[in-house]
Design an enzyme around this catalytic site. Structure first.
Site, short mmCIF file in Angstrom:
data_model
loop_
_atom_site.label_atom_id
_atom_site.label_comp_id
_atom_site.label_asym_id
_atom_site.label_seq_id
_atom_site.Cartn_x
_atom_site.Cartn_y
_atom_site.Cartn_z
N TYR A 1 0.83 -1.20 0.00
CA TYR A 1 0.00 0.00 0.00
C TYR A 1 0.87 1.25 0.00
CZ TYR A 1 1.24 0.66 4.90
OH TYR A 1 1.95 0.86 6.06
N PHE B 1 2.21 9.82 2.91
CA PHE B 1 2.49 9.81 4.34
C PHE B 1 2.92 8.45 4.85
CE2 PHE B 1 -2.16 9.28 3.91
CZ PHE B 1 -2.36 8.07 4.58
N ASP B 2 2.73 7.39 4.05
CA ASP B 2 3.18 6.07 4.46
C ASP B 2 3.13 5.12 3.27
OD1 ASP B 2 4.11 4.09 6.15
OD2 ASP B 2 2.13 3.56 6.90
N ILE C 1 -8.30 0.82 9.94
CA ILE C 1 -9.40 1.78 9.86
C ILE C 1 -10.57 1.19 9.06
CG2 ILE C 1 -7.96 3.83 10.17
CD1 ILE C 1 -7.95 4.19 7.15
N TYR D 1 -9.32 8.57 10.01
CA TYR D 1 -8.85 9.00 11.32
C TYR D 1 -9.68 10.12 11.94
CZ TYR D 1 -4.93 6.02 10.24
OH TYR D 1 -4.17 4.93 9.91
N PHE E 1 -5.48 5.60 -0.89
CA PHE E 1 -4.58 4.47 -0.71
C PHE E 1 -4.50 3.68 -2.01
CE2 PHE E 1 -5.54 5.18 3.77
CZ PHE E 1 -4.31 4.95 4.37
#
Length: 308
Positions: A205, A215-216, A239, A265, A281
């Site tokens: 991902y 961010f990741d 999530i 979030y 994502f």
């Protein structure tokens, strides 16, 4: 001491203390505290209430360990029975909405009870200063009702943001939508099965904000070591938007999920993610297995559902 590093509560502490207008007091249980602002007759917090507050943690040298003012999101907590004598939970029952105070708590007791080591800059045998500004006091029922109202409002905001993103990026006609409101675009079809509740999936991902900022990513995250992440479907490991979106994918498939903030979030945000952010994502569903996640496999530090 540099006052510019302090939040509003900490600045108030420094100024008032310098003027000598407030005096430190001690409860029967040994909690040292100083009240800075207090409104007579205000509703005080009691055990079982949800408190919303800003806090600044300082060591005995007035160095800031944490400041929720800078984080941009207040802290929320369930007020519990004080876990030890001199804990700051006792002091919180002295405050009402709009009140402020500083509590001085034994660092040894605070971190030992939390089963955590003393953080850098905190010495054994010293006190932690906790400067608090109490923003709201709610019963659990009041809190849940307010959350529901805020969530419905945010759903409408997110829907407009996503619609604008779809139109701007020419995705109309390519996007599918789940019942809960997760949008997804299949970028490479897969011919395998879809996961069921209880299955363990392995995925690569990349998480991005709507402006494209990453961010990741499992491919670059040092904790993942470039290996796919894994989680079990249907047990709340990730999530809600992930849970639902990945459940729609076929093994071998690649897709982009567009997840509203209410399924991500929410108003709390997360590391590198602002509150109420719609997220993207890019996901590749590599494998589906029966059973529990294997120990020692990389996790998903940015995908776990945040606590209240």
């Amino acid at each position: 001491m540099s006052l510019k590093n302090f939040g509003k509560a900490a600045l108030l502490v420094a100024v008032v203390a310098a003027c000598g207008k407030n005096r430190q007091q001690v409860t029967e249980n040994g909690l040292k505290y100083t009240i800075h602002e207090q409104t007579e007759g205000s509703r005080k917090g009691k055990v079982g209430d949800i408190l919303t507050l800003h806090l600044t943690l300082m060591n005995n040298k007035d160095s800031v360990l944490r400041d929720t003012h800078k984080e941009g999101v207040p802290f929320q907590m369930l007020l519990q029975v004080p876990p030890f004598k001199g804990s700051y939970e006792e002091g919180l029952t002295l405050l009402g909405k709009g009140d402020s105070a500083t509590f001085y708590v034994s660092a040894d007791s605070l971190f030992t009870r939390a089963m955590q080591p003393l953080p850098p800059g905190v010495q054994k045998g010293t006190d932690i200063g906790i400067a608090v500004k109490l923003l709201n006091v709610q019963t659990e029922d009041e809190y849940k009702k307010a959350q529901a109202v805020d969530m419905e409002k945010q759903k409408g905001i997110d829907a407009k943001v996503i619609e604008n993103y779809i139109a701007k990026n020419g995705l109309a006609g390519k996007v599918q939508k789940t019942e809960s409101g997760v949008y997804y675009v299949v970028t490479q079809p897969g011919s395998g099965p879809t996961p069921n509740k209880g299955d363990v999936v392995q995925v690569h991902y990349t998480g991005k904000l709507l402006d494209g900022k990453v961010f990741d990513s499992s491919r670059t995250n040092p904790q993942a070591g470039g290996k796919p992440a894994q989680f079990q479907i249907g047990v709340g490991m990730v999530i809600p938007g992930w849970e639902e979106g990945v459940s729609k994918m076929h093994k071998g498939e690649k897709a982009t999920l567009i997840i509203p903030s209410t399924l991500a979030y929410g108003p709390r945000g997360n590391q590198g993610i602002a509150p109420n952010s719609v997220l993207l994502f890019d996901i590749e569903l590599i494998d589906i297995q029966k059973g529990q996640p294997q120990p020692g496999q990389p996790g998903q530090p940015q995908m776990q559902q945040p606590s209240r």
